[in-house]
Design an enzyme around this catalytic site. Structure first.
Site, mmCIF file in Angstrom:
data_model
loop_
_atom_site.group_PDB
_atom_site.id
_atom_site.type_symbol
_atom_site.label_atom_id
_atom_site.label_comp_id
_atom_site.label_asym_id
_atom_site.label_seq_id
_atom_site.Cartn_x
_atom_site.Cartn_y
_atom_site.Cartn_z
ATOM 1 N N LYS A 14 -9.716 50.364 0.726
ATOM 2 C CA LYS A 14 -8.317 50.026 1.009
ATOM 3 C C LYS A 14 -7.593 49.573 -0.253
ATOM 4 O O LYS A 14 -6.529 50.092 -0.591
ATOM 5 C CB LYS A 14 -8.228 48.910 2.073
ATOM 6 C CG LYS A 14 -8.901 49.233 3.387
ATOM 7 C CD LYS A 14 -8.783 48.098 4.379
ATOM 8 C CE LYS A 14 -9.553 46.847 4.009
ATOM 9 N NZ LYS A 14 -11.013 46.951 4.081
ATOM 10 N N ARG A 128 -20.523 46.558 -6.220
ATOM 11 C CA ARG A 128 -19.397 45.790 -6.755
ATOM 12 C C ARG A 128 -19.816 44.343 -7.024
ATOM 13 O O ARG A 128 -19.380 43.734 -8.004
ATOM 14 C CB ARG A 128 -18.215 45.823 -5.769
ATOM 15 C CG ARG A 128 -17.014 45.057 -6.292
ATOM 16 C CD ARG A 128 -15.799 45.187 -5.412
ATOM 17 N NE ARG A 128 -15.989 44.565 -4.118
ATOM 18 C CZ ARG A 128 -15.117 44.639 -3.118
ATOM 19 N NH1 ARG A 128 -14.008 45.320 -3.262
ATOM 20 N NH2 ARG A 128 -15.347 44.038 -1.972
HETATM 21 P P1 B4P Z 1 -10.561 42.363 1.181
HETATM 22 O O1 B4P Z 1 -10.176 41.776 -0.106
HETATM 23 O O2 B4P Z 1 -9.497 42.985 2.024
HETATM 24 O O3 B4P Z 1 -11.619 43.437 0.752
HETATM 25 P P2 B4P Z 1 -12.649 44.468 1.264
HETATM 26 O O4 B4P Z 1 -12.530 44.666 2.743
HETATM 27 O O5 B4P Z 1 -13.933 43.960 0.744
HETATM 28 O O6 B4P Z 1 -12.475 45.807 0.493
HETATM 29 P P3 B4P Z 1 -11.610 47.121 0.381
HETATM 30 O O7 B4P Z 1 -11.657 48.014 1.581
HETATM 31 O O8 B4P Z 1 -10.259 46.757 -0.151
HETATM 32 O O9 B4P Z 1 -12.477 47.908 -0.677
HETATM 33 P P4 B4P Z 1 -12.237 48.231 -2.186
HETATM 34 O O10 B4P Z 1 -11.116 49.179 -2.381
HETATM 35 O O11 B4P Z 1 -12.207 46.952 -2.951
HETATM 36 O O12 B4P Z 1 -11.277 41.265 2.116
HETATM 37 C C1 B4P Z 1 -12.155 40.264 1.644
HETATM 38 C C2 B4P Z 1 -12.194 39.062 2.590
HETATM 39 O O13 B4P Z 1 -10.910 38.361 2.600
HETATM 40 C C3 B4P Z 1 -12.440 39.323 4.089
HETATM 41 O O14 B4P Z 1 -13.813 39.473 4.392
HETATM 42 C C4 B4P Z 1 -11.821 38.042 4.728
HETATM 43 O O15 B4P Z 1 -12.669 36.932 4.640
HETATM 44 C C5 B4P Z 1 -10.612 37.765 3.869
HETATM 45 N N1 B4P Z 1 -9.383 38.396 4.418
HETATM 46 C C6 B4P Z 1 -8.626 39.336 3.792
HETATM 47 N N2 B4P Z 1 -7.595 39.715 4.580
HETATM 48 C C7 B4P Z 1 -7.709 38.999 5.741
HETATM 49 C C8 B4P Z 1 -6.969 38.966 6.954
HETATM 50 N N3 B4P Z 1 -5.901 39.745 7.148
HETATM 51 N N4 B4P Z 1 -7.364 38.108 7.937
HETATM 52 C C9 B4P Z 1 -8.419 37.317 7.762
HETATM 53 N N5 B4P Z 1 -9.196 37.315 6.648
HETATM 54 C C10 B4P Z 1 -8.839 38.152 5.634
HETATM 55 O O16 B4P Z 1 -13.570 49.057 -2.510
HETATM 56 C C11 B4P Z 1 -14.858 48.465 -2.450
HETATM 57 C C12 B4P Z 1 -15.753 49.032 -3.547
HETATM 58 O O17 B4P Z 1 -15.936 50.422 -3.347
HETATM 59 C C13 B4P Z 1 -15.152 48.880 -4.954
HETATM 60 O O18 B4P Z 1 -16.174 48.546 -5.841
HETATM 61 C C14 B4P Z 1 -14.600 50.270 -5.275
HETATM 62 O O19 B4P Z 1 -14.597 50.546 -6.652
HETATM 63 C C15 B4P Z 1 -15.568 51.164 -4.501
HETATM 64 N N6 B4P Z 1 -14.948 52.397 -4.047
HETATM 65 C C16 B4P Z 1 -13.731 52.525 -3.445
HETATM 66 N N7 B4P Z 1 -13.482 53.822 -3.134
HETATM 67 C C17 B4P Z 1 -14.593 54.534 -3.548
HETATM 68 C C18 B4P Z 1 -14.965 55.922 -3.510
HETATM 69 N N8 B4P Z 1 -14.156 56.851 -2.997
HETATM 70 N N9 B4P Z 1 -16.163 56.260 -3.992
HETATM 71 C C19 B4P Z 1 -16.997 55.332 -4.528
HETATM 72 N N10 B4P Z 1 -16.705 54.016 -4.619
HETATM 73 C C20 B4P Z 1 -15.517 53.615 -4.125
#
Ligand code: B4P
Length: 192
Positions: A14, A128
């Site tokens: 995302k 990551r």
């Molecule tokens: P977030 O910061 O939203 O993150 P995420 O779900 O871990 O990751 P995202 O889907 O954004 O993945 P990314 O692009 O980074 O949430 C973290 C925490 O914050 C939650 O658990 C919660 O505690 C809190 N929180 C946030 N919003 C909230 C809400 N609304 N309500 C309550 N709590 C909330 O990608 C991940 C990895 O994959 C990266 O290393 C990237 O380089 C890699 N990657 C991405 N696309 C790729 C591809 N196509 N191929 C290979 N690798 C890829």
């Protein structure tokens, strides 16, 4: 104005994809995860509170998250629109976002989900975690907790937005540019 939600499981890309497309559509990118992490590193009260939940792989409570999101939107409005990444994650958050946008004569235009299998997600996040220093990426147990939170609290949003005829899912697996191109083609066909 164009308001897009990038939806998906933890690690589905995302944040990665929102950063790659925001300039193309001149949208403000709001990542609730990034705002929480910024507050945590600044040591604000909000950051201290959020850290308690994030470090365990749990969602931050709705009251805190919704208040923060509203303040973020107000600080950037007026603008060409928003790309929401990681928000909403519960039905209450989605209802609050609808209310907030409606009060400003706006609405969510499109929700695009990035579909990636759980095995790949765990691999991406563990990978990551080796460099990010993010406590929530540090063990498979925490990542599984985040996936469980998604199943219990976030997945119901699929039907919420399907009922509004705004939900589209795309394959989030593959090369970064391939995923970006899939996303752009869905957005372009929605706004044309
Ligand atoms: P977030 O910061 O939203 O993150 P995420 O779900 O871990 O990751 P995202 O889907 O954004 O993945 P990314 O692009 O980074 O949430 C973290 C925490 O914050 C939650 O658990 C919660 O505690 C809190 N929180 C946030 N919003 C909230 C809400 N609304 N309500 C309550 N709590 C909330 O990608 C991940 C990895 O994959 C990266 O290393 C990237 O380089 C890699 N990657 C991405 N696309 C790729 C591809 N196509 N191929 C290979 N690798 C890829």
């Amino acid at each position: 104005m164009l308001n897009i939600i990038i939806f998906g499981k933890p690690g589905s890309g995302k944040g990665t994809q929102a950063s790659l497309i925001k300039d193309k559509y001149d949208l403000i990118h709001i990542s609730t995860g990034d705002v929480f992490r910024k507050n945590t590193s600044l040591g604000t009260d909000l950051g201290k509170e959020a850290k308690k939940f994030m470090s365990k792989g749990e969602l931050v409570p709705d009251k805190i998250t919704i208040g923060m999101l509203e303040a973020e939107i107000k600080s950037f409005h007026p603008c060409n629109g928003f790309i929401f990444d990681g928000f909403p994650r519960t039905i209450l958050q989605a209802e609050s976002l609808d209310k907030l946008l409606t009060n400003n004569n706006l609405s969510v235009d499109l929700v695009v989900a990035l579909e990636v299998d759980n095995k790949t997600l765990v691999e991406r996040l563990i990978n990551r975690g080796k460099t990010s220093g993010r406590t929530d990426d540090q063990s498979e147990e925490k990542i599984n907790k985040r996936l469980e939170e998604y199943e219990n609290k976030t997945k119901p949003l699929i039907n919420f937005y399907k009922n509004q005829e705004k939900f589209i899912s795309i394959n989030g697996f593959g090369d970064l540019n391939e995923v970006t191109n899939r996303l752009i083609s869905i957005i372009d066909s929605t706004i044309s």
